[in-house]
Write a protein that holds these residues in place. Structure first.
Motif, PDB file in Angstrom:
ATOM      1  N   PHE A   1       2.509   0.298  -6.944  1.00  0.00           N
ATOM      2  CA  PHE A   1       2.541  -1.141  -7.228  1.00  0.00           C
ATOM      3  C   PHE A   1       3.977  -1.585  -7.540  1.00  0.00           C
ATOM      4  CE2 PHE A   1       1.239  -5.273  -8.326  1.00  0.00           C
ATOM      5  CZ  PHE A   1       1.817  -5.636  -9.532  1.00  0.00           C
ATOM      6  N   ASN A   2       4.691  -0.791  -8.304  1.00  0.00           N
ATOM      7  CA  ASN A   2       6.097  -1.119  -8.606  1.00  0.00           C
ATOM      8  C   ASN A   2       6.932  -1.182  -7.329  1.00  0.00           C
ATOM      9  OD1 ASN A   2       5.625  -1.292 -11.340  1.00  0.00           O
ATOM     10  ND2 ASN A   2       6.215   0.824 -11.753  1.00  0.00           N
ATOM     11  N   ALA A   3       6.643  -0.286  -6.396  1.00  0.00           N
ATOM     12  CA  ALA A   3       7.378  -0.288  -5.122  1.00  0.00           C
ATOM     13  C   ALA A   3       7.073  -1.560  -4.333  1.00  0.00           C
ATOM     14  CB  ALA A   3       7.010   0.947  -4.298  1.00  0.00           C
ATOM     15  N   ILE A   4       5.813  -1.998  -4.375  1.00  0.00           N
ATOM     16  CA  ILE A   4       5.427  -3.256  -3.712  1.00  0.00           C
ATOM     17  C   ILE A   4       6.195  -4.413  -4.335  1.00  0.00           C
ATOM     18  CG2 ILE A   4       3.542  -4.906  -3.425  1.00  0.00           C
ATOM     19  CD1 ILE A   4       1.653  -2.482  -3.177  1.00  0.00           C
ATOM     20  N   CYS A   5       6.284  -4.413  -5.661  1.00  0.00           N
ATOM     21  CA  CYS A   5       7.023  -5.489  -6.351  1.00  0.00           C
ATOM     22  C   CYS A   5       8.486  -5.496  -5.926  1.00  0.00           C
ATOM     23  CB  CYS A   5       6.928  -5.303  -7.863  1.00  0.00           C
ATOM     24  SG  CYS A   5       5.267  -5.532  -8.507  1.00  0.00           S
ATOM     25  N   GLU A   6       9.095  -4.325  -5.840  1.00  0.00           N
ATOM     26  CA  GLU A   6      10.500  -4.237  -5.445  1.00  0.00           C
ATOM     27  C   GLU A   6      10.706  -4.797  -4.038  1.00  0.00           C
ATOM     28  OE1 GLU A   6      13.285  -2.913  -7.058  1.00  0.00           O
ATOM     29  OE2 GLU A   6      12.087  -2.726  -8.872  1.00  0.00           O
ATOM     30  N   ARG A   7       9.768  -4.514  -3.156  1.00  0.00           N
ATOM     31  CA  ARG A   7       9.914  -4.949  -1.760  1.00  0.00           C
ATOM     32  C   ARG A   7       9.715  -6.440  -1.607  1.00  0.00           C
ATOM     33  NH1 ARG A   7       7.069  -0.630   2.402  1.00  0.00           N
ATOM     34  NH2 ARG A   7       8.225   1.181   1.673  1.00  0.00           N
ATOM     35  N   TYR A   8       8.794  -6.991  -2.368  1.00  0.00           N
ATOM     36  CA  TYR A   8       8.358  -8.362  -2.083  1.00  0.00           C
ATOM     37  C   TYR A   8       8.858  -9.427  -3.052  1.00  0.00           C
ATOM     38  CZ  TYR A   8       5.438  -7.361   1.909  1.00  0.00           C
ATOM     39  OH  TYR A   8       5.021  -7.020   3.179  1.00  0.00           O
ATOM     40  N   ARG A   9       9.424  -9.046  -4.189  1.00  0.00           N
ATOM     41  CA  ARG A   9       9.731 -10.086  -5.176  1.00  0.00           C
ATOM     42  C   ARG A   9      10.740 -11.108  -4.653  1.00  0.00           C
ATOM     43  NH1 ARG A   9      12.978  -6.489  -9.715  1.00  0.00           N
ATOM     44  NH2 ARG A   9      14.639  -5.828  -8.361  1.00  0.00           N
ATOM     45  N   ASP A  10      11.819 -10.639  -3.993  1.00  0.00           N
ATOM     46  CA  ASP A  10      12.819 -11.584  -3.486  1.00  0.00           C
ATOM     47  C   ASP A  10      12.247 -12.433  -2.352  1.00  0.00           C
ATOM     48  OD1 ASP A  10      15.706  -9.354  -3.867  1.00  0.00           O
ATOM     49  OD2 ASP A  10      14.579 -10.570  -5.303  1.00  0.00           O
TER      50      ASP A  10
ATOM     51  N   ILE B   1       7.567   4.488   4.288  1.00  0.00           N
ATOM     52  CA  ILE B   1       6.193   4.274   3.828  1.00  0.00           C
ATOM     53  C   ILE B   1       5.860   2.809   4.043  1.00  0.00           C
ATOM     54  CG2 ILE B   1       4.659   4.279   1.833  1.00  0.00           C
ATOM     55  CD1 ILE B   1       6.307   6.499   0.664  1.00  0.00           C
ATOM     56  N   THR B   2       4.759   2.590   4.742  1.00  0.00           N
ATOM     57  CA  THR B   2       4.394   1.209   5.062  1.00  0.00           C
ATOM     58  C   THR B   2       3.796   0.523   3.829  1.00  0.00           C
ATOM     59  OG1 THR B   2       2.171   1.815   5.761  1.00  0.00           O
ATOM     60  CG2 THR B   2       3.897   1.857   7.442  1.00  0.00           C
ATOM     61  N   ASP B   3       3.767  -0.802   3.926  1.00  0.00           N
ATOM     62  CA  ASP B   3       3.154  -1.580   2.839  1.00  0.00           C
ATOM     63  C   ASP B   3       1.679  -1.205   2.704  1.00  0.00           C
ATOM     64  OD1 ASP B   3       4.923  -4.615   3.837  1.00  0.00           O
ATOM     65  OD2 ASP B   3       5.573  -2.898   2.625  1.00  0.00           O
ATOM     66  N   GLU B   4       1.034  -0.956   3.852  1.00  0.00           N
ATOM     67  CA  GLU B   4      -0.399  -0.632   3.830  1.00  0.00           C
ATOM     68  C   GLU B   4      -0.643   0.698   3.105  1.00  0.00           C
ATOM     69  OE1 GLU B   4       1.220  -1.740   6.615  1.00  0.00           O
ATOM     70  OE2 GLU B   4       0.407  -3.768   6.383  1.00  0.00           O
ATOM     71  N   ASP B   5       0.266   1.654   3.290  1.00  0.00           N
ATOM     72  CA  ASP B   5       0.135   2.928   2.574  1.00  0.00           C
ATOM     73  C   ASP B   5       0.328   2.730   1.079  1.00  0.00           C
ATOM     74  OD1 ASP B   5       1.782   4.916   5.166  1.00  0.00           O
ATOM     75  OD2 ASP B   5      -0.331   4.376   4.856  1.00  0.00           O
ATOM     76  N   LEU B   6       1.272   1.873   0.728  1.00  0.00           N
ATOM     77  CA  LEU B   6       1.541   1.631  -0.693  1.00  0.00           C
ATOM     78  C   LEU B   6       0.333   1.009  -1.378  1.00  0.00           C
ATOM     79  CD1 LEU B   6       5.236   0.304  -0.785  1.00  0.00           C
ATOM     80  CD2 LEU B   6       4.379   2.452  -1.696  1.00  0.00           C
ATOM     81  N   ILE B   7      -0.270   0.003  -0.745  1.00  0.00           N
ATOM     82  CA  ILE B   7      -1.404  -0.663  -1.382  1.00  0.00           C
ATOM     83  C   ILE B   7      -2.610   0.282  -1.453  1.00  0.00           C
ATOM     84  CG2 ILE B   7      -2.209  -1.799   0.737  1.00  0.00           C
ATOM     85  CD1 ILE B   7      -2.373  -3.333  -2.769  1.00  0.00           C
ATOM     86  N   LEU B   8      -2.707   1.166  -0.477  1.00  0.00           N
ATOM     87  CA  LEU B   8      -3.793   2.149  -0.504  1.00  0.00           C
ATOM     88  C   LEU B   8      -3.608   3.108  -1.681  1.00  0.00           C
ATOM     89  CD1 LEU B   8      -6.262   2.949   1.190  1.00  0.00           C
ATOM     90  CD2 LEU B   8      -4.827   4.560   2.406  1.00  0.00           C
ATOM     91  N   GLN B   9      -2.379   3.542  -1.883  1.00  0.00           N
ATOM     92  CA  GLN B   9      -2.096   4.409  -3.030  1.00  0.00           C
ATOM     93  C   GLN B   9      -2.368   3.678  -4.337  1.00  0.00           C
ATOM     94  OE1 GLN B   9       1.851   6.171  -2.822  1.00  0.00           O
ATOM     95  NE2 GLN B   9       1.583   6.688  -0.668  1.00  0.00           N
ATOM     96  N   PHE B  10      -2.006   2.395  -4.374  1.00  0.00           N
ATOM     97  CA  PHE B  10      -2.254   1.619  -5.591  1.00  0.00           C
ATOM     98  C   PHE B  10      -3.760   1.464  -5.823  1.00  0.00           C
ATOM     99  CE2 PHE B  10      -1.871  -1.012  -9.051  1.00  0.00           C
ATOM    100  CZ  PHE B  10      -2.211  -2.339  -8.845  1.00  0.00           C
ATOM    101  N   GLN B  11      -4.525   1.271  -4.750  1.00  0.00           N
ATOM    102  CA  GLN B  11      -5.977   1.169  -4.889  1.00  0.00           C
ATOM    103  C   GLN B  11      -6.573   2.475  -5.433  1.00  0.00           C
ATOM    104  OE1 GLN B  11      -7.022   0.017  -0.890  1.00  0.00           O
ATOM    105  NE2 GLN B  11      -7.275  -2.136  -1.432  1.00  0.00           N
ATOM    106  N   ASN B  12      -5.882   3.575  -5.149  1.00  0.00           N
ATOM    107  CA  ASN B  12      -6.344   4.869  -5.663  1.00  0.00           C
ATOM    108  C   ASN B  12      -5.823   5.165  -7.058  1.00  0.00           C
ATOM    109  OD1 ASN B  12      -7.771   5.430  -3.342  1.00  0.00           O
ATOM    110  ND2 ASN B  12      -6.051   6.416  -2.327  1.00  0.00           N
ATOM    111  N   GLY B  13      -5.124   4.182  -7.657  1.00  0.00           N
ATOM    112  CA  GLY B  13      -4.721   4.317  -9.057  1.00  0.00           C
ATOM    113  C   GLY B  13      -3.261   4.621  -9.287  1.00  0.00           C
ATOM    114  N   ASP B  14      -2.449   4.665  -8.245  1.00  0.00           N
ATOM    115  CA  ASP B  14      -1.029   4.993  -8.395  1.00  0.00           C
ATOM    116  C   ASP B  14      -0.227   3.736  -8.720  1.00  0.00           C
ATOM    117  OD1 ASP B  14       1.399   6.754  -6.259  1.00  0.00           O
ATOM    118  OD2 ASP B  14       1.525   5.922  -8.284  1.00  0.00           O
ATOM    119  N   GLU B  15       0.140   3.577  -9.992  1.00  0.00           N
ATOM    120  CA  GLU B  15       0.855   2.368 -10.424  1.00  0.00           C
ATOM    121  C   GLU B  15       2.300   2.350  -9.931  1.00  0.00           C
ATOM    122  OE1 GLU B  15      -2.105   0.529 -13.307  1.00  0.00           O
ATOM    123  OE2 GLU B  15       0.003   0.026 -13.377  1.00  0.00           O
ATOM    124  N   ILE B  16       2.854   3.511  -9.622  1.00  0.00           N
ATOM    125  CA  ILE B  16       4.217   3.556  -9.092  1.00  0.00           C
ATOM    126  C   ILE B  16       4.264   2.852  -7.729  1.00  0.00           C
ATOM    127  CG2 ILE B  16       6.073   5.078  -8.303  1.00  0.00           C
ATOM    128  CD1 ILE B  16       5.099   7.122 -10.361  1.00  0.00           C
TER     129      ILE B  16
END
Lengths: 189, 170
Positions: free
Chosen positions: A25-34, A8-23
């Motif tokens: 957002f958590n996946a984005i945090c896991e990928r990018y925090r380090d 799943i691409t980052d762009e798909d994740l942010i699109l899902q988050f824009q549609n209200g899926d908070e999970i």
């Protein structure tokens, strides 16, 4: 759909988050925090502040999710936010007296590594080079430091860097090469 | 070949941007120039070391700290900010509000705008009932209204006249 699937691409994740899926957002945090912590750390050389700014970057993503438009890569957007926050904090720090890592003794450095536990296991750290690199990066202008970190540390392609700093690719290459020359002079000559 | 040109070739070589024939030519050129060969080694060493610098990991409390900031952000929002964040069927209402505002402004202009414009600059005619008693609307006689110009309003206020309607100047 399995959010943890790396396909799943980052762009798909942010699109899902824009549609209200908070999970998502958590996946984005896991990928990018380090990545964000390492990127910001090379600006301010303070682990706790780098974590703080990485959290602020992700908070801005959370707050302004609808500002992201899918015509650009998500990584470009998030690194732009992180870069702006890091530069702002660095300007604030320069007006205050701080102790750079190079002034910390070897024993203190070991303690910091052990207590913070931030260094990835198995990483071979050349302390002398790290201290020298910190001093050398500090002598570069913010613009040069930004591009060399994005290229050499984060490993981003020239196209992404040009979008992050809103400059043509030729300018990006020129700045990176000049930064490399300056670092070579400071570290080897 | 100038030093600048050779350095540019060095960086292309380091970035892997050369074809195999270009690599061969460059390596042959470098081997003939010991000083530039030494410079290339320094750049290669710098590249390798920067690729191996310490990689930090987030602390265990990172996500908890982030969630605290998100919680504080959500609780500090005003009712209006929360209203703007409202979503209906996955769509944020801000574009809808923006479109509604534009429609409202345009329709207000067409509905009320022509009545407010006057042909004679800022002059407007105000019909005033001079016979109105102070505070007593029941005694107002609409037939006895008189058309006057705005500059006379100051005198009107002294007469305690009541303004009954406003029309553009004809």
């Amino acid at each position: 759909m399995n959010i943890n699937n790396n396909q799943i691409t980052d762009e798909d994740l942010i699109l899902q988050f824009q549609n209200g899926d908070e999970i998502a957002f958590n996946a984005i945090c896991e990928r990018y925090r380090d990545k964000l912590i390492n990127f910001i750390f090379r600006f301010i050389y303070d682990v706790s502040e780098a974590e703080d700014l990485a959290q602020d970057t992700l908070l801005k993503v959370y707050q302004n999710k609808h500002s992201y438009k899918s015509i650009a890569k998500f990584s470009t957007w998030i690194y732009t936010i992180a870069g702006n926050l890091a530069k702002t904090r660095l300007r604030q720090k320069k007006t205050r007296k701080t102790t750079p890592m190079s002034h910390i003794g070897k024993d203190d450095f070991d303690i910091i590594q052990t207590i913070s536990g931030n260094i990835e296991e198995g990483t071979k750290v050349d302390e002398e080079f790290e201290n020298a690199l910190e001093n050398a990066l500090d002598k570069l202008s913010l613009d040069f430091r930004l591009v060399i970190i994005l290229r050499q540390v984060q490993g981003l392609p020239y196209e992404d860097i040009s979008k992050i700093i809103s400059m043509p690719i030729g300018t990006v290459k020129s700045r990176i090469n000049r930064a490399r020359k300056k670092l070579k002079e400071l570290l080897y000559d | 070949m100038s030093k600048y040109d050779l350095e540019e070739l060095m960086f292309r070589y380091l970035d892997g941007e050369m074809s195999s024939s270009e690599i061969q030519e460059f390596e042959a050129l470098i081997n003939e120039n010991p000083k530039y060969k030494e410079d290339l080694k320094k750049y290669q060493d710098l590249n390798e070391k920067m690729n191996c610098i310490s990689y930090l990991k987030a602390s265990d409390g990172f996500m908890a700290g982030l969630n605290q900031k998100i919680y504080a952000l959500n609780n500090n929002k005003s009712w209006f900010e929360k209203f703007l964040d409202f979503e209906f069927l996955g769509f944020n209402i801000r574009p809808l509000l923006g479109a509604s505002l534009v429609v409202l402004i345009i329709s207000s202009y067409f509905f009320y705008g022509t009545d407010l414009t006057s042909q004679n600059g800022n002059k407007m005619v105000i019909h005033v009932n001079e016979n109105s008693n102070k505070g007593n609307l029941a005694s107002v006689d609409e037939d006895s209204s008189t058309a006057i110009q705005i500059p006379e309003i100051k005198q009107l206020s002294k007469q305690n006249a009541k303004i009954t309607s406003v029309k553009g100047n004809k």
